[in-house]
Scaffold this motif. Structure first.
Motif, short mmCIF file in Angstrom:
data_model
loop_
_atom_site.label_atom_id
_atom_site.label_comp_id
_atom_site.label_asym_id
_atom_site.label_seq_id
_atom_site.Cartn_x
_atom_site.Cartn_y
_atom_site.Cartn_z
N HIS A 118 -39.60 -78.44 56.37
CA HIS A 118 -40.50 -77.32 56.65
C HIS A 118 -41.95 -77.76 56.49
N ASP A 119 -42.85 -77.18 57.29
CA ASP A 119 -44.26 -77.48 57.12
C ASP A 119 -44.79 -76.79 55.87
N ASP A 121 -46.44 -74.23 55.45
CA ASP A 121 -46.33 -72.78 55.48
C ASP A 121 -44.88 -72.29 55.54
N ARG A 123 -42.53 -73.12 57.83
CA ARG A 123 -41.90 -73.10 59.16
C ARG A 123 -41.07 -74.37 59.37
N PRO A 124 -39.86 -74.23 59.95
CA PRO A 124 -39.05 -75.43 60.20
C PRO A 124 -39.71 -76.33 61.24
N ILE A 125 -39.79 -77.62 60.91
CA ILE A 125 -40.40 -78.58 61.83
C ILE A 125 -39.48 -79.75 62.14
N ASP A 152 -35.11 -76.64 69.23
CA ASP A 152 -35.31 -75.27 69.67
C ASP A 152 -34.20 -74.95 70.67
#
Length: 156
Positions: A118-119, A121, A123-125, A152
């Motif tokens: 996750h980044d 913040d 969010r999954p990266i 994605d």
């Protein structure tokens, strides 16, 4: 520092017991305990990023590790630790990771861990996949590490 204490005390005793069970044909119970041990080690490894502790990060890296982190594979602990130092600069971790899956060979000598990245913040990266080697009772070190971008993909 707490990770080192865990390895030296409880980790060594737990590993010796679970490794003996796995090698003696302890079946799923021994393997399940080893899976939980590697899961805990992966979480401790991830905490080095949250704690901004590059020195502790280095303790988890095998001397002959290969990390697929840059434009070319990083080979050896020295190269891995030096390249990853950039992620330990500053007060805020640029990313985090956590294991979702862990599998251990029946011999108890190698394990694979995988999970999301996750980044800063949340969010999954991406996803990571790491191969761990048991170098001594309670002493797992990472020998291979590779990340990939988040998928994605529909239905996933």
């Amino acid at each position: 520092m707490t990770r080192s204490i865990w390895w030296a005390a409880g980790g060594a005793a737990l590993s010796a017991c679970t490794l003996a069970m796995a090698q003696a044909g302890g079946g799923a119970t021994g393997n399940d305990e080893l899976r939980q041990e590697v899961m805990a080690v992966e979480r401790a490894f991830a905490r080095t990023m949250a704690d901004r502790d590059h020195r502790a990060f280095a303790e988890f890296i095998a001397d002959e590790a290969v990390f697929f982190s840059g434009p070319a594979p990083l080979r050896g602990k020295e190269q891995v630790v030096a390249w990853w130092g950039r992620f330990y600069q500053g007060p805020r971790a640029p990313f985090s990771w956590a294991p979702e899956e862990v599998e251990v060979l029946a011999s108890g000598a190698l394990a694979l861990s995988s999970g999301p990245v996750h980044d800063a913040d949340g969010r999954p990266i991406g996803r990571f996949t790491s191969v761990w080697r048991l170098e001594a009772p309670g002493r797992w070190r990472i020998v291979f590490d590779k990340g990939s971008p988040a998928c994605d993909c529909p239905g996933r």
